[in-house]
Design a protein around this motif. Structure first.
Motif, mmCIF file in Angstrom:
data_model
loop_
_atom_site.group_PDB
_atom_site.id
_atom_site.type_symbol
_atom_site.label_atom_id
_atom_site.label_comp_id
_atom_site.label_asym_id
_atom_site.label_seq_id
_atom_site.Cartn_x
_atom_site.Cartn_y
_atom_site.Cartn_z
ATOM 1 N N ASP A 54 47.491 52.935 52.099
ATOM 2 C CA ASP A 54 46.924 52.934 53.451
ATOM 3 C C ASP A 54 45.398 53.012 53.418
ATOM 4 O O ASP A 54 44.743 52.689 54.406
ATOM 5 N N ASP A 55 44.861 53.449 52.296
ATOM 6 C CA ASP A 55 43.407 53.539 52.143
ATOM 7 C C ASP A 55 42.887 52.154 51.748
ATOM 8 O O ASP A 55 43.196 51.653 50.666
ATOM 9 N N PRO A 56 42.093 51.521 52.601
ATOM 10 C CA PRO A 56 41.623 50.167 52.291
ATOM 11 C C PRO A 56 40.752 50.089 51.039
ATOM 12 O O PRO A 56 40.676 49.042 50.398
ATOM 13 N N ILE A 57 40.129 51.182 50.670
ATOM 14 C CA ILE A 57 39.299 51.186 49.461
ATOM 15 C C ILE A 57 40.187 51.110 48.226
ATOM 16 O O ILE A 57 39.923 50.348 47.288
ATOM 17 N N VAL A 58 41.259 51.874 48.210
ATOM 18 C CA VAL A 58 42.196 51.858 47.088
ATOM 19 C C VAL A 58 42.870 50.485 47.000
ATOM 20 O O VAL A 58 42.960 49.892 45.923
ATOM 21 N N ALA A 59 43.323 49.971 48.132
ATOM 22 C CA ALA A 59 43.951 48.646 48.146
ATOM 23 C C ALA A 59 42.953 47.567 47.728
ATOM 24 O O ALA A 59 43.300 46.641 46.994
ATOM 25 N N GLY A 60 41.729 47.711 48.168
ATOM 26 C CA GLY A 60 40.690 46.734 47.810
ATOM 27 C C GLY A 60 40.415 46.701 46.324
ATOM 28 O O GLY A 60 40.186 45.635 45.745
ATOM 29 N N LEU A 61 40.435 47.862 45.673
ATOM 30 C CA LEU A 61 40.239 47.894 44.227
ATOM 31 C C LEU A 61 41.378 47.161 43.521
ATOM 32 O O LEU A 61 41.148 46.430 42.561
ATOM 33 N N SER A 62 42.589 47.323 44.016
ATOM 34 C CA SER A 62 43.722 46.605 43.430
ATOM 35 C C SER A 62 43.558 45.098 43.590
ATOM 36 O O SER A 62 43.887 44.333 42.690
ATOM 37 N N GLU A 63 43.051 44.682 44.715
ATOM 38 C CA GLU A 63 42.792 43.252 44.922
ATOM 39 C C GLU A 63 41.731 42.749 43.941
ATOM 40 O O GLU A 63 41.852 41.659 43.389
ATOM 41 N N ALA A 64 40.702 43.561 43.721
ATOM 42 C CA ALA A 64 39.666 43.173 42.755
ATOM 43 C C ALA A 64 40.252 43.077 41.349
ATOM 44 O O ALA A 64 39.907 42.165 40.587
ATOM 45 N N GLN A 65 41.140 43.998 40.997
ATOM 46 C CA GLN A 65 41.806 43.941 39.690
ATOM 47 C C GLN A 65 42.578 42.633 39.552
ATOM 48 O O GLN A 65 42.562 41.993 38.499
ATOM 49 N N ALA A 66 43.272 42.235 40.607
ATOM 50 C CA ALA A 66 44.032 40.983 40.576
ATOM 51 C C ALA A 66 43.093 39.792 40.407
ATOM 52 O O ALA A 66 43.380 38.874 39.624
ATOM 53 N N LEU A 67 41.980 39.797 41.121
ATOM 54 C CA LEU A 67 41.006 38.709 40.975
ATOM 55 C C LEU A 67 40.489 38.630 39.543
ATOM 56 O O LEU A 67 40.352 37.543 38.978
ATOM 57 N N TRP A 68 40.197 39.786 38.953
ATOM 58 C CA TRP A 68 39.725 39.813 37.565
ATOM 59 C C TRP A 68 40.791 39.214 36.641
ATOM 60 O O TRP A 68 40.492 38.386 35.791
ATOM 61 N N ALA A 69 42.018 39.634 36.831
ATOM 62 C CA ALA A 69 43.116 39.156 35.986
ATOM 63 C C ALA A 69 43.333 37.653 36.134
ATOM 64 O O ALA A 69 43.744 36.982 35.182
ATOM 65 N N LEU A 70 43.032 37.117 37.296
ATOM 66 C CA LEU A 70 43.189 35.681 37.541
ATOM 67 C C LEU A 70 41.986 34.866 37.059
ATOM 68 O O LEU A 70 41.954 33.658 37.220
ATOM 69 N N GLY A 71 41.005 35.545 36.483
ATOM 70 C CA GLY A 71 39.838 34.845 35.955
ATOM 71 C C GLY A 71 38.737 34.631 36.975
ATOM 72 O O GLY A 71 37.740 33.982 36.673
ATOM 73 N N MET A 72 38.885 35.191 38.155
ATOM 74 C CA MET A 72 37.860 35.064 39.193
ATOM 75 C C MET A 72 36.928 36.265 39.092
ATOM 76 O O MET A 72 36.807 37.087 39.999
ATOM 77 N N ARG A 73 36.253 36.341 37.951
ATOM 78 C CA ARG A 73 35.525 37.543 37.592
ATOM 79 C C ARG A 73 34.311 37.838 38.469
ATOM 80 O O ARG A 73 34.091 38.982 38.862
ATOM 81 N N LYS A 74 33.508 36.831 38.772
ATOM 82 C CA LYS A 74 32.326 37.069 39.622
ATOM 83 C C LYS A 74 32.746 37.553 41.005
ATOM 84 O O LYS A 74 32.140 38.473 41.554
ATOM 85 N N VAL A 75 33.781 36.943 41.552
ATOM 86 C CA VAL A 75 34.278 37.351 42.868
ATOM 87 C C VAL A 75 34.773 38.792 42.801
ATOM 88 O O VAL A 75 34.502 39.596 43.686
ATOM 89 N N ALA A 76 35.495 39.131 41.726
ATOM 90 C CA ALA A 76 36.017 40.488 41.571
ATOM 91 C C ALA A 76 34.886 41.506 41.509
ATOM 92 O O ALA A 76 34.919 42.526 42.208
ATOM 93 N N VAL A 77 33.887 41.224 40.702
ATOM 94 C CA VAL A 77 32.765 42.161 40.544
ATOM 95 C C VAL A 77 31.993 42.291 41.849
ATOM 96 O O VAL A 77 31.620 43.395 42.252
ATOM 97 N N THR A 78 31.778 41.184 42.518
ATOM 98 C CA THR A 78 31.056 41.225 43.793
ATOM 99 C C THR A 78 31.819 42.046 44.823
ATOM 100 O O THR A 78 31.240 42.858 45.544
ATOM 101 N N SER A 79 33.131 41.872 44.855
ATOM 102 C CA SER A 79 33.928 42.580 45.855
ATOM 103 C C SER A 79 34.010 44.074 45.579
ATOM 104 O O SER A 79 34.156 44.873 46.504
ATOM 105 N N VAL A 80 33.914 44.471 44.333
ATOM 106 C CA VAL A 80 34.077 45.885 43.997
ATOM 107 C C VAL A 80 32.765 46.663 44.064
ATOM 108 O O VAL A 80 32.777 47.885 44.152
ATOM 109 N N GLY A 81 31.643 45.977 44.086
ATOM 110 C CA GLY A 81 30.342 46.646 44.040
ATOM 111 C C GLY A 81 30.138 47.708 45.100
ATOM 112 O O GLY A 81 29.798 48.849 44.786
ATOM 113 N N ASP A 82 30.340 47.379 46.345
ATOM 114 C CA ASP A 82 30.147 48.348 47.423
ATOM 115 C C ASP A 82 31.373 49.240 47.607
ATOM 116 O O ASP A 82 31.266 50.377 48.035
ATOM 117 N N LEU A 83 32.511 48.706 47.267
ATOM 118 C CA LEU A 83 33.777 49.394 47.477
ATOM 119 C C LEU A 83 33.950 50.613 46.574
ATOM 120 O O LEU A 83 34.335 51.699 47.030
#
Length: 142
Positions: A13-42
């Motif tokens: 229910d915490d969007p920050i925790v869920a957002g980190l999981s989404e960033a992990q998925a992006l990293w795993a899919l090879g979308m590394r710049k997007v993952a790092v950018t999304s996690v910076g403020d989060l």
């Protein structure tokens, strides 16, 4: 993290925790710049109650540095408060950020300063990453 842990965080229910999981998925899919950018403020707002905030900050700061996203790496490192045998990880990542920024002298000095304090394998990994980052502009330092 196990698949169960990942799915649990993703459905948090915490969007920050869920957002980190989404960033992990992006990293795993090879979308590394997007993952790092999304996690910076989060990640700086990631709840302490999760119990792994410092580890997450250090992992993602290293990932950011390896992609030359030095502002993100520095922001994450400022929030990281490692203790005990994890302090070297923050210092090593600061050295990698120096190489990513083109400051070979500071990078080498920082990593050399960890000799004897950091695990040999961990320090070797940091040196390889740093060399990869500084190599294109300073082959001798690499």
């Amino acid at each position: 993290m196990t698949a169960r842990g990942y799915l649990s965080r993703l459905s948090s229910d915490d969007p920050i925790v869920a957002g980190l999981s989404e960033a992990q998925a992006l990293w795993a899919l090879g979308m590394r710049k997007v993952a790092v950018t999304s996690v910076g403020d989060l990640l700086v707002r990631y709840p302490e109650s999760e119990g792994d905030k410092t580890d997450q900050l250090l992992v993602w700061a290293g990932r950011a540095a390896s992609l030359r996203e030095t502002d993100t790496a520095t922001t994450l490192l400022r929030s990281a408060k490692p203790e005990g045998d994890q302090v070297w990880r923050k210092t090593a990542t600061e050295g990698i950020v120096s190489c990513a920024s083109g400051d070979a002298k500071k990078c080498i000095r920082t990593l050399d300063g960890l000799e004897g304090d950091a695990p040999a394998d961990g320090l070797a990994d940091a040196r390889v990453t740093a060399a990869m980052l500084i190599g294109p502009t300073d082959a001798q330092a690499a």
